[in-house]
Design a protein around this motif. Structure first.
Motif, PDB file in Angstrom:
ATOM      1  N   GLN A  73      -8.308  94.673  96.731  1.00  0.00           N
ATOM      2  CA  GLN A  73      -9.729  94.876  96.502  1.00  0.00           C
ATOM      3  C   GLN A  73     -10.446  93.534  96.357  1.00  0.00           C
ATOM      4  O   GLN A  73     -11.482  93.289  96.968  1.00  0.00           O
ATOM      5  N   VAL A  74      -9.857  92.665  95.561  1.00  0.00           N
ATOM      6  CA  VAL A  74     -10.467  91.351  95.362  1.00  0.00           C
ATOM      7  C   VAL A  74     -10.514  90.572  96.671  1.00  0.00           C
ATOM      8  O   VAL A  74     -11.504  89.918  96.989  1.00  0.00           O
ATOM      9  N   MET A  75      -9.445  90.671  97.433  1.00  0.00           N
ATOM     10  CA  MET A  75      -9.424  89.995  98.736  1.00  0.00           C
ATOM     11  C   MET A  75     -10.594  90.458  99.583  1.00  0.00           C
ATOM     12  O   MET A  75     -11.286  89.661 100.207  1.00  0.00           O
ATOM     13  N   GLU A  76     -10.772  91.743  99.593  1.00  0.00           N
ATOM     14  CA  GLU A  76     -11.858  92.335 100.363  1.00  0.00           C
ATOM     15  C   GLU A  76     -13.203  91.781  99.881  1.00  0.00           C
ATOM     16  O   GLU A  76     -14.039  91.340 100.674  1.00  0.00           O
ATOM     17  N   ASP A  77     -13.395  91.797  98.567  1.00  0.00           N
ATOM     18  CA  ASP A  77     -14.659  91.326  97.999  1.00  0.00           C
ATOM     19  C   ASP A  77     -14.925  89.879  98.375  1.00  0.00           C
ATOM     20  O   ASP A  77     -16.043  89.502  98.689  1.00  0.00           O
ATOM     21  N   LEU A  78     -13.880  89.088  98.324  1.00  0.00           N
ATOM     22  CA  LEU A  78     -14.045  87.651  98.553  1.00  0.00           C
ATOM     23  C   LEU A  78     -14.007  87.292 100.037  1.00  0.00           C
ATOM     24  O   LEU A  78     -14.215  86.147 100.401  1.00  0.00           O
TER      25      LEU A  78
END
Lengths: 338, 338
Positions: free
Chosen positions: A47-52
């Motif tokens: 999820q964080v990867m996606e956000d960033l």
DNA sequence: CGTCGGCATGTGCACGGTCACAATTGTGAG
DNA sequence: CTCACAATTGTGACCGTGCACATGCCGACG
């Protein structure tokens, strides 16, 4: 409402780790599909990867792993050969997670070949595909003591680690077709002598002529271009002492047809013509060209498969069954008229 | 008598440094042609490099510099366009010290385009050259918010940073040629509608027809292949309500000629044909094809020059003078018979 | 004679991942 | 309840190169 920590540079694995509340190593594990990761942790990291909009840095990965995941493609600039095999090579490599770096041969001299190989080696390619198999290329490969595995397309294996294609059989089929039609005076428009492939086709032609006991005329050495086919045709047609010709590729065949037309010949009544390669346009020449089809796409795929198995498994590249070309009979061949 | 320190791995600048009796930084300076290096030191380092067969590690360099020196090439697998521009791009990039990574479009759907772009971006390319300028490609580029500069070949610039080629003028020249010969019923075999280039050529055709006050028939949308040209020809020739055709590329023109021949038409008496691109084979079609020549090699070079100036200077890519195509009149066009 | 500035060179760290190994947590049997 | 063991996560070093900064050296100049 964006939570961008990184100032100017792209987010790294550590940025992701911080935001996900895990260690950088855990992030790395997610990236590499490590089995021991809790599903919930993995989801959070993703999820964080996606956000960033995180993207792994290829250079860093290559550096730490010691593998570049890149293969080099050495191709000839020349008009030779259908682009489809290049495309197939790239597709196959891409699918396997490899990157393809292409170097072109602008000229065929040794210097240029070495420069191109240097260029590829400087990129730390893991393997090389040679798509312009000229004798000189192999000389250069040996001389530079290239230590990466390499594979060559479309050559009757001079080296152990080369993909073997049965060029000879293709050439023999073409020649046999003309002989079966009744032709007894057949010329061969060959490719440049230092191309392994051209040599194999010429050999196939000569062998078949010999075995069928047909007197052979000396092959004409060309350069693969339609222009050459045309000029050779103008020359040859001064004396019409032959009724058929087998060109080593479709482009030269086209040029030769052009010369025939200018001489007012009726094709295929006055002259039978066979090409080689079956480029997409060959079916639309007039008359449609009888030619030898090779599955270039399959060739490209096999080529990569071979190279990758060698790269990953460590097992030496082994020859697979040669791909047998297929004679496609169209309208450019007929029995001799007399 | 070899002095190989490194065990299994390739020598690094530190290995070189140790053997040369200098620091690794000095070696790095030699590599990058730093001005402040004593001549003798430099010579010593170079000597050791030679002995060790040292090659700089590209991944490490890219990592520490933050620049990959790689540009991505997005090309269409399709039979479209001469390979010469691809070769020119690669040559130009190579000369400038850049590496070229190619991604192929197997199909033209959005998914495939995005996958190819992802592939390129994952490699941390510094710039992208798009050689298959379809509208969808640009959509994808925008949607993925690609942040690297990109240049496109052969498109009449829809975007600011695109290399502008005067496709319209080329198409108008071709059309005008047919009109000047006396043709009044002219079809246009266009390329796929979503190719920017195809659209520009079609526009050029329509504009010229309009200005010259010739009644226009609706263009036929093709797919660049010779096969399509042939099928379209079979269809169109049922009603012979036209005397000339302008095809958007040479391959389709060839297919169309094939259809004409099957109908027993006498070329160019019964039908005038103009192509586009001037592929090397076009001069050897029968009759030799009148077509529009573009200097693809020059195009490729300019393309790279543009991209690199943007990458290095930081200045936005600016349009240069469009390359004006040239009409090459050969034997496939003549005044209409009556 | 001291100081300043430029040249030549060295030192240490950062780049962004991966690897080897350690540490922590969770699970089930005895 | 405790222990053995597996599953999960963390720590620190390292890959090879370039950058910022420090250092030593030498001649020039006041």
């Amino acid at each position: 409402m964006t939570i961008d920590l990184p100032k100017g540079r792209a987010p790294s694995i550590r940025d992701v780790a911080r935001l996900a509340g895990v260690s950088h190593q855990t992030v790395s594990r997610v990236l590499n599909d490590h089995p021991s990761i809790r599903e919930s942790t993995k989801a959070k990291v993703l999820q964080v990867m996606e956000d960033l909009q995180y993207r792994p840095n290829r250079a860093a990965r290559a550096l730490s792993r010691g593998r570049s995941r890149t293969i080099g493609l050495l191709s000839a600039e020349s008009a030779y050969g259908p682009a489809s095999s290049i495309a197939a090579i790239q597709d196959a490599a891409q699918e396997a997670g490899y990157y393809v770096n292409t170097a072109n041969l602008t000229t065929v001299d040794t210097e240029s070949i070495e420069a191109a190989l240097e260029h590829l080696m400087n990129q730390s390619v893991e393997g090389i595909v040679v798509i312009a198999p000229q004798v000189r290329v192999f000389d250069a490969l040996e001389q530079l003591s290239i230590d990466v595995p390499f594979v060559t397309l479309q050559s009757t294996g001079r080296l152990d680690n080369s993909l073997s294609v049965d060029q000879m059989t293709g050439a023999r089929q073409a020649t046999r077709h003309l002989i079966d039609l009744g032709h007894r005076s057949i010329y061969h428009l060959a490719g440049p002598q230092d191309w392994i492939e051209a040599e194999a086709r010429m050999r196939g032609f000569l062998d078949e002529m010999w075995e069928m006991d047909v007197p052979t005329m000396a092959p004409i050495l060309g350069d693969w271009t339609a222009d050459f086919g045309y000029r050779a045709g103008r020359e040859l047609l001064r004396r019409r002492d032959f009724t058929a010709i087998f060109a080593s590729n479709d482009q030269m065949a086209l040029g030769f047809m052009h010369a025939c037309r200018e001489e007012g010949l009726d094709l295929p009544r006055d002259m039978s013509i066979v090409g080689y390669d079956d480029i997409p346009e060959a079916a639309h020449f007039w008359p449609p060209l009888t030619t030898v089809r090779q599955d270039f796409a399959e060739l490209g795929r096999r080529c990569i498969a071979l190279l990758l198995s060698n790269l990953n498994g460590g097992v030496p590249i082994e020859r697979s069954d040669p791909i047998v070309p297929e004679l496609i009979v169209r309208g450019s061949t007929a029995p001799p008229a007399f």
